[in-house]
Design a protein around this motif. Structure first.
Motif, PDB file in Angstrom:
ATOM      1  N   ARG A  44       0.837  -1.258   0.063  1.00 48.50           N
ATOM      2  CA  ARG A  44      -0.154  -0.039  -0.044  1.00 48.50           C
ATOM      3  C   ARG A  44       0.880   0.916   0.008  1.00 48.50           C
ATOM      4  N   GLN A  45       1.841   1.187   0.831  1.00 48.90           N
ATOM      5  CA  GLN A  45       2.756   2.400   0.920  1.00 48.90           C
ATOM      6  C   GLN A  45       3.493   2.633  -0.431  1.00 48.90           C
ATOM      7  N   SER A  46       3.821   1.556  -1.111  1.00 50.89           N
ATOM      8  CA  SER A  46       4.602   1.543  -2.259  1.00 50.89           C
ATOM      9  C   SER A  46       3.696   2.211  -3.429  1.00 50.89           C
ATOM     10  N   ILE A  47       2.706   1.840  -3.271  1.00 51.20           N
ATOM     11  CA  ILE A  47       1.663   2.554  -4.429  1.00 51.20           C
ATOM     12  C   ILE A  47       1.486   3.897  -4.214  1.00 51.20           C
ATOM     13  N   ILE A  48       1.234   4.541  -2.932  1.00 57.46           N
ATOM     14  CA  ILE A  48       1.092   5.777  -2.730  1.00 57.46           C
ATOM     15  C   ILE A  48       2.317   6.560  -3.051  1.00 57.46           C
ATOM     16  N   ARG A  49       3.484   6.095  -2.541  1.00 57.10           N
ATOM     17  CA  ARG A  49       4.476   6.594  -2.998  1.00 57.10           C
ATOM     18  C   ARG A  49       4.795   6.663  -4.467  1.00 57.10           C
ATOM     19  N   TYR A  50       4.528   5.934  -5.230  1.00 53.33           N
ATOM     20  CA  TYR A  50       4.793   5.974  -6.781  1.00 53.33           C
ATOM     21  C   TYR A  50       3.750   6.816  -7.325  1.00 53.33           C
ATOM     22  N   TRP A  51       2.620   6.936  -6.653  1.00 51.30           N
ATOM     23  CA  TRP A  51       1.677   8.346  -7.343  1.00 51.30           C
ATOM     24  C   TRP A  51       2.413   9.702  -6.914  1.00 51.30           C
ATOM     25  N   LEU A  52       2.967   9.824  -5.692  1.00 53.37           N
ATOM     26  CA  LEU A  52       3.286  11.020  -5.499  1.00 53.37           C
ATOM     27  C   LEU A  52       4.688  11.204  -6.027  1.00 53.37           C
ATOM     28  N   GLU A  53       5.439  10.345  -6.279  1.00 52.05           N
ATOM     29  CA  GLU A  53       6.680  10.616  -6.999  1.00 52.05           C
ATOM     30  C   GLU A  53       6.586  10.898  -8.460  1.00 52.05           C
ATOM     31  N   ASN A  54       5.340  10.401  -8.906  1.00 54.45           N
ATOM     32  CA  ASN A  54       4.912  10.840 -10.226  1.00 54.45           C
ATOM     33  C   ASN A  54       4.162  12.185 -10.532  1.00 54.45           C
ATOM     34  N   LEU A  55       3.971  12.769  -9.580  1.00 58.47           N
ATOM     35  CA  LEU A  55       3.279  14.083  -9.747  1.00 58.47           C
ATOM     36  C   LEU A  55       3.848  15.153 -10.700  1.00 58.47           C
ATOM     37  N   ARG A  56       3.328  15.236 -11.437  1.00 57.80           N
ATOM     38  CA  ARG A  56       4.097  16.469 -12.667  1.00 57.80           C
ATOM     39  C   ARG A  56       3.240  17.656 -12.799  1.00 57.80           C
ATOM     40  N   ALA A  57       4.522  18.600 -13.127  1.00 62.34           N
ATOM     41  CA  ALA A  57       4.021  20.105 -13.160  1.00 62.34           C
ATOM     42  C   ALA A  57       3.198  20.242 -14.793  1.00 62.34           C
ATOM     43  N   LYS A  58       2.519  21.252 -14.891  1.00 65.88           N
ATOM     44  CA  LYS A  58       2.034  21.588 -16.083  1.00 65.88           C
ATOM     45  C   LYS A  58       2.956  22.738 -16.844  1.00 65.88           C
ATOM     46  N   GLN A  59       2.478  22.857 -17.863  1.00 61.96           N
ATOM     47  CA  GLN A  59       3.472  23.930 -18.685  1.00 61.96           C
ATOM     48  C   GLN A  59       2.915  25.147 -18.072  1.00 61.96           C
ATOM     49  N   GLY A  60       4.022  26.195 -17.858  1.00 65.04           N
ATOM     50  CA  GLY A  60       3.915  27.493 -17.415  1.00 65.04           C
ATOM     51  C   GLY A  60       3.774  27.740 -15.995  1.00 65.04           C
ATOM     52  N   GLU A  61       3.796  26.410 -14.992  1.00 65.62           N
ATOM     53  CA  GLU A  61       3.391  26.713 -13.757  1.00 65.62           C
ATOM     54  C   GLU A  61       4.772  27.055 -13.013  1.00 65.62           C
ATOM     55  N   SER A  62       4.361  27.715 -11.881  1.00 64.58           N
ATOM     56  CA  SER A  62       5.650  28.502 -11.254  1.00 64.58           C
ATOM     57  C   SER A  62       5.220  28.569  -9.796  1.00 64.58           C
ATOM     58  N   LEU A  63       6.075  28.662  -8.856  1.00 61.26           N
ATOM     59  CA  LEU A  63       5.849  29.036  -7.481  1.00 61.26           C
ATOM     60  C   LEU A  63       7.226  29.720  -7.066  1.00 61.26           C
ATOM     61  N   HIS A  64       6.797  30.880  -6.446  1.00 60.43           N
ATOM     62  CA  HIS A  64       7.922  31.991  -6.023  1.00 60.43           C
ATOM     63  C   HIS A  64       8.744  32.103  -7.287  1.00 60.43           C
ATOM     64  N   ASN A  65      10.055  31.592  -6.887  1.00 64.30           N
ATOM     65  CA  ASN A  65      11.003  31.748  -7.682  1.00 64.30           C
ATOM     66  C   ASN A  65      11.266  30.653  -8.773  1.00 64.30           C
ATOM     67  N   ILE A  66      10.458  29.597  -8.357  1.00 68.75           N
ATOM     68  CA  ILE A  66      10.759  28.399  -9.113  1.00 68.75           C
ATOM     69  C   ILE A  66       9.876  28.022 -10.272  1.00 68.75           C
ATOM     70  N   HIS A  67      10.506  28.061 -11.454  1.00 67.48           N
ATOM     71  CA  HIS A  67       9.608  28.013 -12.879  1.00 67.48           C
ATOM     72  C   HIS A  67       9.787  26.133 -13.222  1.00 67.48           C
ATOM     73  N   PHE A  68       8.625  25.772 -13.432  1.00 65.82           N
ATOM     74  CA  PHE A  68       8.603  24.236 -13.670  1.00 65.82           C
ATOM     75  C   PHE A  68       8.513  24.149 -15.268  1.00 65.82           C
ATOM     76  N   LEU A  69       9.418  23.093 -15.557  1.00 59.87           N
ATOM     77  CA  LEU A  69       8.949  22.830 -17.082  1.00 59.87           C
ATOM     78  C   LEU A  69       7.936  21.735 -17.061  1.00 59.87           C
ATOM     79  N   GLU A  70       7.250  21.543 -18.269  1.00 56.07           N
ATOM     80  CA  GLU A  70       6.171  20.583 -18.242  1.00 56.07           C
ATOM     81  C   GLU A  70       6.579  19.404 -18.131  1.00 56.07           C
TER      82      GLU A  70
END
Length: 209
Positions: free
Chosen positions: A93-119
């Motif tokens: 159960r833990q490995s499945i939840i961790r798998y999802w969390l580690e595969n959370l991806r940013a969308k194009q143009g997203e940013s937070l403070h001074n961090i700009h994410f690539l798609e």
């Protein structure tokens, strides 16, 4: 504690929108005295996650036995599929939840403070200074009445160790005896360590003189 509320809310919102399979709660963890994200999932969501991961599970004898990568389309062939409590182990159960969390991806143009994410860039909580522990509280907290899952917000050294009685209730007597012996052995080594230090000190001083 040093992470600002805006960052935490941004991350929480992205987890909820990006991984709808997960159920996220913000709660105060009484043992570490910090607020944390508690993450869990329904049984159906865990089954879909196991399918995505290709998690290998035992097959019923009438379907050939052995191990096979899990498939939702043929879920009826796997042992204990009818039981939500027995089909997945705590680690699975833990490995499945961790798998999802580690595969959370940013969308194009997203940013937070001074961090700009690539798609498609992974959104790692560590980038924002959020302490990341996948302590997987499925064991530590299920025996104390808290939900399964993962939490952010505490250093690993702050995660409490379970008592032997708790281990016995969860894993059985043999595993509890093993941990009890390790605890006793570690404590007992204090005395020879102190004696050895004293002998080493006096022996070393005699050699110098």
């Amino acid at each position: 504690d040093s992470t600002d509320d805006h960052t935490l809310l941004w991350l929480l919102n992205h987890i909820r929108l990006g991984i709808p399979e997960l159920i996220v709660q913000v709660r105060h963890h009484k043992h570490t005295r910090v607020y944390a994200f508690f993450v869990t999932a329904t049984y159906e969501s865990l089954l879909r996650g196991a399918d995505e991961m290709g998690l290998r599970k035992p097959v019923k004898a009438e379907f050939g036995g052995g191990m096979r990568s899990f498939s939702c389309e043929e879920d009826y062939i796997y042992e204990n599929i009818e039981s939500e409590l027995e089909f997945f182990s705590s680690q699975e159960r833990q490995s499945i939840i961790r798998y999802w969390l580690e595969n959370l991806r940013a969308k194009q143009g997203e940013s937070l403070h001074n961090i700009h994410f690539l798609e498609g860039q992974p959104i790692n909580p560590g980038v924002f200074g959020v302490p990341f522990v996948v302590s997987l509280v499925d064991f530590w907290d299920s025996i104390r009445g808290d939900p399964d899952g993962v939490f952010w917000g505490a250093h690993p050294s702050e995660v409490p160790c379970p008592l032997p009685d708790d281990i016995c209730d969860y894993f059985g007597v043999k595993i509890a005896m093993y941990f009890a012996w390790l605890g006793f052995y570690t404590s007992a080594m204090v005395y020879p360590a102190v004696l050895g230090s004293i002998l080493y000190t006096f022996t070393d001083s005699d050699q110098v003189s």
